[in-house]
Design a protein around this motif. Structure first.
Motif, PDB file in Angstrom:
ATOM      1  N   SER A  22       0.477  -1.268  -0.072  1.00  0.00           N
ATOM      2  CA  SER A  22      -0.324   0.028   0.301  1.00  0.00           C
ATOM      3  C   SER A  22       0.958   0.958   0.431  1.00  0.00           C
ATOM      4  CB  SER A  22      -1.278  -0.489   1.649  1.00  0.00           C
ATOM      5  OG  SER A  22      -0.477   0.187   2.581  1.00  0.00           O
ATOM      6  N   ASN A  50      -4.779   9.461  -3.517  1.00  0.00           N
ATOM      7  CA  ASN A  50      -4.876   8.405  -2.510  1.00  0.00           C
ATOM      8  C   ASN A  50      -3.818   7.773  -1.479  1.00  0.00           C
ATOM      9  OD1 ASN A  50      -6.105   7.365  -4.647  1.00  0.00           O
ATOM     10  ND2 ASN A  50      -4.663   6.384  -5.817  1.00  0.00           N
ATOM     11  N   ARG A 101      -7.034   6.341   1.742  1.00  0.00           N
ATOM     12  CA  ARG A 101      -7.269   5.352   1.706  1.00  0.00           C
ATOM     13  C   ARG A 101      -5.966   4.252   0.698  1.00  0.00           C
ATOM     14  NH1 ARG A 101     -10.110   4.788  -2.574  1.00  0.00           N
ATOM     15  NH2 ARG A 101     -11.636   3.635  -1.149  1.00  0.00           N
ATOM     16  N   LYS A 102      -4.883   4.221   1.254  1.00  0.00           N
ATOM     17  CA  LYS A 102      -4.643   3.722   0.454  1.00  0.00           C
ATOM     18  C   LYS A 102      -4.192   2.169   0.485  1.00  0.00           C
ATOM     19  CE  LYS A 102      -0.372   4.727   4.075  1.00  0.00           C
ATOM     20  NZ  LYS A 102      -1.760   5.039   4.877  1.00  0.00           N
ATOM     21  N   ASP A 105      -7.467   0.364   1.301  1.00  0.00           N
ATOM     22  CA  ASP A 105      -8.719   0.121   0.256  1.00  0.00           C
ATOM     23  C   ASP A 105      -8.051  -0.356  -0.942  1.00  0.00           C
ATOM     24  OD1 ASP A 105      -9.727  -0.207   2.921  1.00  0.00           O
ATOM     25  OD2 ASP A 105     -10.148   2.175   2.823  1.00  0.00           O
TER      26      ASP A 105
END
Length: 874
Positions: A602, A615, A618-619, A621
């Protein structure tokens, strides 16, 4: 008199040496050996030697005994000091240790003329054009071991100054001559010391072990043998930690352990043996830096109570030892005189010596800065039937020197094994009662037996091999002209560990060929059966900055390799379009004919998200959302997207890959939940020991395996990959010299690791303060290379490999590019490949491990024995 600066009598330690007849006094040389690689300024070294000899009276001292009522030492005004140069035949690396040992023995036989100063010499042994050994040989009449180290340290400082042409910029402090030590001794009253010995040695008898002479050892033969035991890294670490925590010396621990071993043989509660004490005049100003012979052997009486707390007793022994070491030097002849004993009366049967490295070893650091490494003392044993020698270091070494006319090799093996076990017990169970220890020692008091008619060599080898932890049963037999050891191993590994190479090098602005290591190591790994090459994704930082795009590098590797898998470790998926990831890696898969693999992560560095700032929040997810898309695209499915006109479209990726399914890993660092999710979803897992201990990493891999099973996935179809720093060489000391600086710097750059250390040590410090960061990085190195890396020799790394295999690790991804120079890394790969071979071949491993074990246990002897692995003894 011509060329005479001074003349005076001998000190008690010097007079004592004159009474030691075996070996002949002229040949009692001791050595400090220091290997080197690279150019050495011989002219500057010789000038440094001349200056050193000029500064110190002990190095210009000769001894005269003939025709004198009392021996005298004479200091010459001028002596000739030259650097001796010897070219040895160039031999392969494994034979160099034997070559050096043979040369040292010959140097001892050559001896020194005691009437001709200097009684020290420096020899440059060349075994290759730019490598060899620097040997400082000295006679114990002028220097003891501590003085020899001080002498060598000053020599190197002078060498450094000569080489850098800084001589004379600072006026060196004038050393105190040895004569001042004798003057100080004469001022010390001996009455208190005489009363002490009369008191502690009253009616004392030497503590005697039952003798067991070796068969065929003729009386009157002046010889000695040695049995050696090197404690495991875990046991050595436990001993060192125990000593630091309790502020005890190694001398206290070893002498106390020896007293406990002798206690069952003592008539009362007291044990009597000899100890080698430093004898330095601490009350004499600058006495700690004075050169000369101060160390001497003295009788040591230890009261071993029948019960009581063991640690409290050890602390009492430390206080007693510290107090008595301040006593003036005295010879054993003087002690016998005080006690009214004959000149040849034995005061004790055994003696104990310890060689401890100081916490801050400036000599080692200075040597490394000058291109020298692997300093080893070669000291002759004391002339007693039994001498215990303990040497501190990365692994604690115990040597038991014994007279085979009085103690057989089996007896020595038995004693040194019990001593090693007792040291470990004292270090790990210090609060137990002495009574339980003594009961155990009493129950173990049994004598080794040689079967009638058996060859001593066969019995010795069989006993040593039977003690090895990898051996369940062994029988050594003479078969024709050779000895064959039939070995039943404790177990055989049914699982095998795969080896891969992992890269994460710093960007080097000065490098002309930045990817040489990657390409050459890739070709080597491909030829030698490694499983994979991992290249990471890193942006906007010099640490790891060589690798902004792993797919490009994997494509380059595909053109020079044929078999090895090419993997990303790891693609930061929230920064990338799934379409581009699959396109790029499909190209790699085609170029390599189906060898591509991918681990995804991530991301965690905010700067990296300059590529996709939206991003970052929410990396995690986004990672799993895009991972599903990558899988679908690889399978040939179309997934929805928006085109440039804003239209909803379904897109597939080309070229089509070779592999129908892309091998996928998820990179997990420290979050247990991520390990479990990875297992539940059925992906492979990649982790490391950066930011967590090996125990923690293995525990989380256990969570991963349990999640796989719960989700119905087959464990044998999934791969657990563990990244570890790796550097394997032939010599452990040289390996540490190579990796210490680069790995410390590497660990220092990992702030998360530093924060983990601070938490584990319960320190209230700011890691942004340079002094704390340096300390923590140094501490991290010591802990990390011992407990979380494949750093060492082929055989010393095997226990770590075994632990990984038994803990469910399928593949070790060896991080090799952490700052060590490229040529050294490439050379080290040959040893890493040898480690892999041993892991995959039980018979080869057993032969290698047991051969090295025998060489370690029997220093200076290379037993000629062949090994045969069997399921059971006939």
């Amino acid at each position: 008199m011509k060329n005479v600066e001074d003349a005076y009598k001998l000190s008690p330690p010097q007079r004592e040496l004159l009474t030691w007849r075996q070996p002949a006094l002229e040949t009692r040389l001791e050595h400090l050996c220091w290997s080197f690689r690279g150019p050495l300024d011989e002219g500057a070294l010789e000038q440094a030697l001349k200056e050193l000899v000029h500064r110190h009276t002990v190095l210009r001292t000769a001894f005269f005994t003939q025709g004198l009522a009392e021996p005298m030492q004479v200091v010459r005004e001028k002596v000739s000091a030259v650097l001796e140069r010897v070219e040895l035949p160039h031999v392969a690396e494994p034979e160099r240790a034997e070559q050096l040992a043979a040369w040292l023995e010959e140097d001892r036989r050559r001896g020194m003329n005691l009437t001709a100063a200097p009684l020290a010499r420096l020899t440059l042994l060349r075994t290759a054009p730019e490598s060899g050994t620097l040997v400082f040989g000295y006679h114990p009449l002028v220097l003891d071991a501590r003085s020899a180290h001080l002498c060598l340290e000053e020599l190197l400082r002078l060498f450094q100054a000569m080489r850098e042409k800084t001589v004379g910029t600072e006026a060196p402090e004038k050393p105190r001559p040895y004569r001042e030590y004798l003057a100080w001794l004469e001022q010390q009253g001996m009455g208190e010391l005489e009363n002490h010995f009369r008191h502690v040695l009253r009616e004392a008898q030497p503590t005697l072990l039952p003798e067991s002479p070796a068969a065929g050892a003729a009386e009157g033969t002046p010889t000695h043998q040695v049995q050696q035991l090197v404690l495991t890294p875990a046991a050595s670490g436990a001993v060192q930690l125990f000593l630091r925590r309790n502020k005890l010396s190694l001398a206290t621990l070893v002498q106390s352990a020896w007293a406990l071993l002798l206690r069952p043989y003592a008539s009362g509660g007291d044990v009597l043996f000899g100890v080698l004490v430093p004898g330095r005049p601490t009350s004499l100003p600058r006495g700690e830096s004075m050169l000369g012979r101060f160390a001497h052997v003295r009788p040591w009486r230890v009261a071993v109570p029948a019960d009581g707390n063991t640690l409290r007793w050890l602390r009492g022994q430390q206080a007693e030892l510290t107090g008595r070491q301040r006593d003036p030097s005295v010879s054993l002849a003087q002690v016998r005189s005080w006690l009214g004993l004959p000149e040849d009366a034995p005061l004790f049967q055994s003696a104990v010596t310890t060689w401890e490295s100081p916490e801050e070893n400036t000599l080692e650091e200075l040597g490394r800065s000058l291109g020298l490494r692997s300093l080893h003392p070669r000291v002759l044993p004391l002339p007693f039937p039994l001498t215990v020698e303990a040497l501190s270091g990365e692994r604690l070494t115990l040597r038991l020197h014994h007279d085979p006319r009085r103690f057989s090799a089996l007896k020595a093996i038995h004693l040194v094994g019990r001593l090693g076990a007792l040291l470990e017990t004292l270090a790990t169970q210090p609060d137990q009662d002495l009574s339980s220890l003594l009961r155990e020692l009493e129950s173990e008091k049994r004598e080794p037996v040689i079967t009638a008619g058996a060859r001593v060599e066969v019995a010795e080898l069989q006993t040593l091999l039977a003690q090895h932890p990898a051996v369940r049963e062994v029988a050594v037999r003479a078969e024709g002209s050779e000895l064959v050891a039939h070995v039943v191993p404790v177990s055989r590994q049914t699982r095998k560990l795969d080896f891969s190479l992992f890269f994460f090098a710093d960007e080097d602005d000065g490098a002309s060929d930045k990817y040489r290591l990657l390409m050459e190591a890739g070709k080597f790994a491909d030829r030698h059966g490694f499983r994979a090459i991992w290249t990471p994704e890193r942006h906007f930082h010099p640490h790891g900055g060589l690798y902004p795009n792993p797919s490009v590098l994997a494509a380059a590797l595909s053109s020079v390799t044929e078999n090895i898998q090419l993997r990303a470790g790891s693609v930061v998926l929230p920064l990338q379009s799934p379409f581009r990831v699959v396109e790029e890696w499909s190209i790699v898969d085609n170029l390599s004919r189906g060898r591509a693999g991918l681990s995804v992560v991530s991301g965690w560095v905010p700067n990296d998200f300059a590529l996709a700032p939206e991003n970052f929040a929410r990396k995690r997810d986004i990672l799993f959302e895009r991972l599903e898309q990558v899988e679908r695209l690889w399978l040939g499915e179309a997934i929805p997207a928006k085109d440039g006109a804003g239209n909803e479209v379904q897109l597939r990726v080309f070229p089509r890959p070779v592999q129908p399914k892309l091998p996928l890993w998820v990179t997990c660092s420290t979050d247990p939940g991520l390990f479990e999710k990875t297992g539940t979803l059925g992906y492979h897992v990649l982790t490391s020991v950066i930011g967590q201990s090996l125990d923690e990493a293995l525990e989380k891999l256990g969570l991963y395996g349990a999640a796989l099973t719960r989700a119905g996935h087959r464990r044998e179809e999934h791969i657990t990959s563990l990244m570890m720093h790796a550097f394997v060489g032939r010599d452990a000391d040289e390996v540490l010299d190579k990796v210490r600086g680069p790995l410390t710097s590497y660990l220092r750059a990992h702030v998360a690791l530093m924060q983990t250390l601070v938490k584990s040590l319960e320190l209230q410090v700011d890691i942004n303060q340079p002094q704390w960061l340096d300390y923590l990085a140094s501490y991290a190195f010591e802990r990390y290379y011992r407990t979380g890396a494949l750093i060492g020799t082929v055989t010393s790394c095997l226990p770590m490999v075994d632990r990984l295999m038994t803990s469910g690790v399928d593949e070790v991804a060896c991080l090799i590019d952490f700052g060590v120079d490229v040529d050294a890394v490439l050379e080290g790969l040959t040893h890493l490949a040898e480690l892999k071979r041993l892991v995959h071949d039980d018979a080869l491993r057993m032969e290698r491990v047991l051969t090295e074990s025998l060489e370690e246990r029997l220093p200076g002897r290379r037993p000629a024995v062949r090994f045969r692995l069997v399921e059971a003894l006939p």
